[in-house]
Design a protein around this motif. Sequence first.
Motif, short mmCIF file in Angstrom:
data_model
loop_
_atom_site.label_atom_id
_atom_site.label_comp_id
_atom_site.label_asym_id
_atom_site.label_seq_id
_atom_site.Cartn_x
_atom_site.Cartn_y
_atom_site.Cartn_z
N ILE A 141 116.82 47.52 -21.18
CA ILE A 141 117.80 47.16 -20.62
C ILE A 141 117.51 47.60 -19.31
O ILE A 141 117.49 48.71 -18.78
CB ILE A 141 118.85 47.26 -20.40
N SER A 142 116.76 46.85 -17.76
CA SER A 142 116.07 47.17 -16.80
C SER A 142 117.48 47.09 -15.80
O SER A 142 117.69 46.22 -15.37
CB SER A 142 115.07 45.95 -16.45
N LEU A 143 117.87 48.21 -15.06
CA LEU A 143 119.04 48.36 -14.16
C LEU A 143 118.81 47.59 -12.93
O LEU A 143 118.96 46.72 -11.52
CB LEU A 143 119.21 49.10 -13.85
N THR A 144 117.55 47.23 -13.10
CA THR A 144 116.75 46.21 -11.62
C THR A 144 117.20 44.94 -11.83
O THR A 144 117.63 44.70 -10.86
CB THR A 144 115.20 47.05 -11.40
N LYS A 145 116.66 44.93 -12.39
CA LYS A 145 117.03 43.10 -12.86
C LYS A 145 118.01 43.35 -12.44
O LYS A 145 118.51 42.00 -12.19
CB LYS A 145 116.06 42.80 -14.22
N LEU A 146 119.59 44.05 -13.75
CA LEU A 146 120.34 43.69 -13.43
C LEU A 146 121.49 43.05 -12.04
O LEU A 146 122.28 43.07 -11.94
CB LEU A 146 121.31 44.20 -13.72
N THR A 147 120.89 44.48 -11.21
CA THR A 147 121.05 44.29 -9.54
C THR A 147 120.43 43.29 -9.06
O THR A 147 121.00 42.55 -8.21
CB THR A 147 120.72 45.33 -8.84
N ASP A 148 119.79 42.56 -9.33
CA ASP A 148 119.11 41.39 -8.68
C ASP A 148 119.20 40.20 -8.87
O ASP A 148 118.83 39.01 -10.17
CB ASP A 148 117.80 41.12 -8.70
N LEU A 149 120.52 40.12 -8.46
CA LEU A 149 121.75 38.30 -8.32
C LEU A 149 120.76 37.12 -8.02
O LEU A 149 121.25 36.38 -8.70
CB LEU A 149 122.93 38.67 -8.19
N ASN A 150 119.82 37.65 -6.89
CA ASN A 150 119.75 36.38 -6.21
C ASN A 150 120.22 35.75 -6.19
O ASN A 150 119.57 34.52 -6.13
CB ASN A 150 118.26 36.02 -6.97
N GLY A 151 121.99 35.95 -5.57
CA GLY A 151 122.57 34.42 -5.12
C GLY A 151 123.33 33.87 -6.37
O GLY A 151 124.19 33.40 -6.14
N LYS A 180 125.82 33.84 -9.58
CA LYS A 180 127.05 34.32 -9.69
C LYS A 180 126.46 34.00 -11.15
O LYS A 180 127.56 34.88 -11.93
CB LYS A 180 128.40 33.72 -9.47
N SER A 181 125.50 33.68 -12.15
CA SER A 181 125.80 33.14 -13.44
C SER A 181 124.31 34.11 -14.11
O SER A 181 124.15 34.35 -15.15
CB SER A 181 125.48 31.98 -13.62
N GLY A 182 124.42 35.35 -12.86
CA GLY A 182 123.58 36.07 -13.19
C GLY A 182 122.38 35.78 -13.33
O GLY A 182 121.41 35.00 -13.46
N ASN A 183 121.07 36.24 -14.32
CA ASN A 183 120.03 36.16 -14.77
C ASN A 183 119.53 36.76 -16.61
O ASN A 183 120.37 36.72 -17.51
CB ASN A 183 118.65 36.40 -14.19
N GLN A 184 118.41 36.57 -16.39
CA GLN A 184 118.00 35.89 -18.44
C GLN A 184 118.46 37.54 -18.62
O GLN A 184 118.34 37.85 -19.63
CB GLN A 184 116.30 36.19 -19.10
N GLU A 185 118.39 38.68 -17.83
CA GLU A 185 118.53 40.41 -18.06
C GLU A 185 119.84 40.57 -18.66
O GLU A 185 120.51 41.02 -19.06
CB GLU A 185 118.75 41.02 -17.03
N HIS A 186 121.22 39.95 -17.47
CA HIS A 186 122.19 39.74 -17.71
C HIS A 186 122.57 39.32 -19.23
O HIS A 186 123.30 39.26 -20.15
CB HIS A 186 123.56 38.87 -16.37
N LEU A 204 128.43 48.46 -14.01
CA LEU A 204 129.87 48.02 -14.28
C LEU A 204 129.42 46.20 -13.70
O LEU A 204 130.25 44.98 -14.42
CB LEU A 204 130.64 48.03 -13.38
N ARG A 205 128.60 46.22 -12.48
CA ARG A 205 128.78 44.98 -12.41
C ARG A 205 127.54 43.88 -13.20
O ARG A 205 127.89 43.03 -13.51
CB ARG A 205 128.20 44.46 -11.26
N GLY A 206 126.98 44.50 -13.78
CA GLY A 206 126.06 43.64 -14.30
C GLY A 206 126.83 43.45 -15.76
O GLY A 206 126.65 42.57 -16.59
N LEU A 207 127.91 44.44 -16.46
CA LEU A 207 128.74 44.26 -17.55
C LEU A 207 129.56 43.05 -17.04
O LEU A 207 129.95 41.66 -17.93
CB LEU A 207 129.64 45.44 -18.33
N ALA A 208 130.24 42.52 -16.29
CA ALA A 208 130.96 41.59 -15.12
C ALA A 208 130.22 40.42 -15.37
O ALA A 208 130.46 39.31 -16.26
CB ALA A 208 131.58 42.83 -14.17
#
Length: 327
Positions: free
Chosen positions: A7-17, A19-25, A154-158
Amino acid sequence: MKTLPVISLTKLTDLNGSKSGNQEHKRLYNTCLDHGFFYLKDHGISADLVQQTIDSSRNFFQLPEDIKKAYGQDKQTVYPNTSRGYIPLYGETFHEEVGPDPKEVFDLGIEHPPSDKPFTGPTLIPDDTVAPGFAAFHYQLQGEILTKIVPHLLRGLAVALNLDADWFDPYFDDPILIYRANYYPPEYGIAGKHTDTGIFTVLIQEYFPTPSLRVYAKNAWIDAVCLEDAFVINLGDMLQYWTNGLFVSTAHEVIHTSPNSRVSIPVFVFPNSNTIIEPMGTNEKINSTNIMLENFNSVWVTKTGAGRARELKYSEHEKTKLARLPK
């Protein structure tokens, strides 16, 4: 060969606005459902700091025993004192069936003034006259894990759980860490089968071509190979409670048979003291500090093991195999 997801932490932090996350989430969610263990890349912590911390740890563990024992649990002031300081070989029991583990340990935590709160206060740790760089490198690495990994994961998990990104934040503004340096001797280093107790664990493995960490994922034990520049993350019992069993803490063990000693640095992440965990979809309330104290009692007093160790049985074949290793 079976292996753990990355898992990439950089991709988890990139919410890009979003709320539902991205493919990494989505990958994180599925990974937590299926494995509860994964490699974390793009974490932003320098390889030099990691190597300096490992080197200073090995130098400390190779000191004479009487020097190391001057920083033992019996010299610590935090309650319980078994949460800090030096632990000699065969000083800790992760699983009752195989008995005390052949490994050495030094535990520390976030530095606080003396406190009546469990797991809170200062650590008696060797200074540079005794173990050059040991304290400085470990506290620097601890600080970077606290700032560069813990809040973002933690934010990625949320988000993966379809919660607001900051859902966990109020429970972790003054978290508890059990930060540990492990030393496994050559040819016979073991940490018995166990689960971790916290929310998740950040594990830094010293690189070896032959892995020592084994993980129980998808109903089978698999080797967790050492990936350079990647940390290992595993879920703990508290996240299992909080998600009401959706994400399950994953069993693991260490069997180190290399001719070289092995250093690992696991960082066990817990919420603020006395956080009330309410398993999702229930009215149940669980005190996080009580979970920690019960686990320390199980490891140090009754010696029945760590986390859900008692659920993890050893076969006669496994016991025989361990008994045959050189000691």
